[in-house]
Design an enzyme around this catalytic site. Structure first.
Site, PDB file in Angstrom:
ATOM      1  N   GLU A  57      37.391  32.068   2.191  1.00  0.00           N
ATOM      2  CA  GLU A  57      36.185  33.124   1.964  1.00  0.00           C
ATOM      3  C   GLU A  57      36.714  34.403   1.330  1.00  0.00           C
ATOM      4  O   GLU A  57      36.175  35.436   1.301  1.00  0.00           O
ATOM      5  CB  GLU A  57      35.433  33.371   3.109  1.00  0.00           C
ATOM      6  N   HIS A  68      30.413  22.910   7.164  1.00  0.00           N
ATOM      7  CA  HIS A  68      31.228  23.313   6.117  1.00  0.00           C
ATOM      8  C   HIS A  68      30.240  23.318   4.910  1.00  0.00           C
ATOM      9  O   HIS A  68      30.317  23.914   3.834  1.00  0.00           O
ATOM     10  CB  HIS A  68      32.585  22.525   5.850  1.00  0.00           C
ATOM     11  N   ASN A 103      30.409  28.852   9.260  1.00  0.00           N
ATOM     12  CA  ASN A 103      31.350  27.210   9.046  1.00  0.00           C
ATOM     13  C   ASN A 103      31.181  26.699  10.639  1.00  0.00           C
ATOM     14  O   ASN A 103      30.959  25.461  10.522  1.00  0.00           O
ATOM     15  CB  ASN A 103      32.751  27.341   8.505  1.00  0.00           C
TER      16      ASN A 103
END
Lengths: 260, 135
Positions: A179, A149, A144
């Site tokens: 996640e 993102h 990320n």
């Protein structure tokens, strides 16, 4: 006697009556009266038939009007039902879509916490056995941070797709956090669960997405905990979480069973 | 003739959760209906609409336009709309200029399919158009 014979007879009688040589005959007067009477009756009969025919025609027409009216009203009724059914079907679809939205993660279309909680309570209430797995993508934050993102999101979607390909009808996979994923495996013992999780980890590690011509792939850490009879599902969850933490601590990319 | 009469004849019913917004304009010959329709008492709601249409068609000779942005209709609302479309069909049969414009949210194609079912028996202009702004 048919109509032509009848007519012929009447003509014969008329001819006889018209003959002046018969005028004094004693049968002349009664025959003349009888012929007159006959003609009147014939006229009456014809009128009657005519009236009756008209009535029949009217009745027929009325029946046709009623029939047409009935068919129109039936057609209208059918149209009304058809359209109304259409609206109901539309409503059902909308409800289904709303239900899907309220129970699934919009990004990955995996179950959300609400649905997972619901299923956990159901499993607990029914006394069904199950094994619970918590999984976490290793070093996802780095992806990320480095790629943004949107790339992270693409990876999550690809991983969710890979997971769906491994699961059975009765398994429920949900997005537990950013996640983090959760698996509910009903009627599944720990060994079988471990096989499923290893297969799932294999599939996930084979997933690659491309970002700036760089191929990205990730590994998965997992903690497995089998529910024990009478145990609160929060306890099962806590054990799975501890196993996951242990898997992370001992080097990631592995699956550990909760120590009990 | 009376602005007063015209004023009292027009409908201006605000949209609610279960009823559509309904506005009529006697002056421009226009009736608009927008939103969902599943009222508790649909006869109460639609009787005045049907009455307005009937009176406009009877009293005037100008064209009538129905502009619709209806979304969900329950059965009695479907029936009321069929009644209104029948009135228009009858007037059209007598040589009157009438038209319907039905706008729908392009994200909901089903509405267009259902509007098309309504249109089936109508011989006057009946347009089903995706709305640029959601209805």
């Amino acid at each position: 006697m048919n109509r032509r014979d009848e007519q012929a007879l009447l003509e014969r009688v008329a001819a006889l009556l018209a003959d002046p040589t018969h005028s004094g005959h004693p049968l002349f007067e009664p025959l003349e009266a009888l012929a007159e009477q006959y003609r009147n009756q014939q006229q009456q009969l014809e009128r009657l038939i005519c009236i009756s025919d008209r009535y029949q025609l009217l009745a027929l027409e009325a029946r046709q009007v009623a029939q047409t009216r009935y068919e129109n009203s039936l057609r209208r009724q059918q149209k009304l039902s058809r359209i109304s059914d259409g609206y109901q079907a539309m409503m059902r679809e909308r409800n289904r879509a709303l239900h899907q939205d309220s129970t699934h993660d919009p990004l990955t279309q995996l179950a959300n916490r609400r649905l997972i909680d619901e299923r956990l309570h159901q499993l607990e209430a029914s006394g069904q056995s199950y094994t619970l797995v918590l999984m976490d993508i290793d070093r996802f934050k780095a992806i990320n941070d480095r790629h943004g993102h949107d790339v992270g999101d693409r990876l999550l979607v690809a991983i969710a797709d890979a997971m769906r390909g491994v699961l059975r009808e009765s398994d429920l996979c949900g997005r537990w956090g950013g996640e983090e994923f959760i698996l509910l495996l009903a009627e599944t013992r720990i060994d079988e669960a471990r096989t499923i999780v290893e297969r799932l980890r294999d599939r996930v590690s084979a997933v690659t997405i491309t970002s700036c011509e760089e191929k990205l792939s990730v590994t998965l850490s997992a903690g497995i905990s089998e529910h024990r009879i009478g145990e609160d599902h929060l306890t099962t969850l806590k054990h799975a979480d501890q196993a996951l933490l242990e898997a992370k601590r001992s080097g990631r990319d592995r699956c550990l069973v909760a120590a009990r | 003739m009376g602005t007063m009469i015209t004023m009292t004849r027009d409908l201006d019913i605000p949209r609610s959760q279960s009823t559509p917004a309904i506005q009529s304009s006697w002056q421009t010959g226009r009736l608009t209906m927008q939103g969902d329709s599943y009222p508790e008492n649909s006869y109460e709601l639609f009787d005045q609409v049907i009455e307005w249409v009937r009176r406009f068609l009877d009293d005037e000779e100008r064209p009538l336009l129905l502009s619709l942005g209806l979304v969900y209709l329950n059965t009695s609302s479907v029936k009321a709309m069929m009644d209104i479309f029948d009135l228009l069909e009858e007037a059209h049969g007598n040589g009157r200029e009438v038209a319907v414009e039905w706008y729908y949210d392009p994200r909901n194609e089903r509405i267009a399919e259902l509007a098309d079912e309504f249109r089936e028996d109508c011989s006057y202009p009946f347009a089903i158009t995706p709305a640029t702004t959601p209805a």
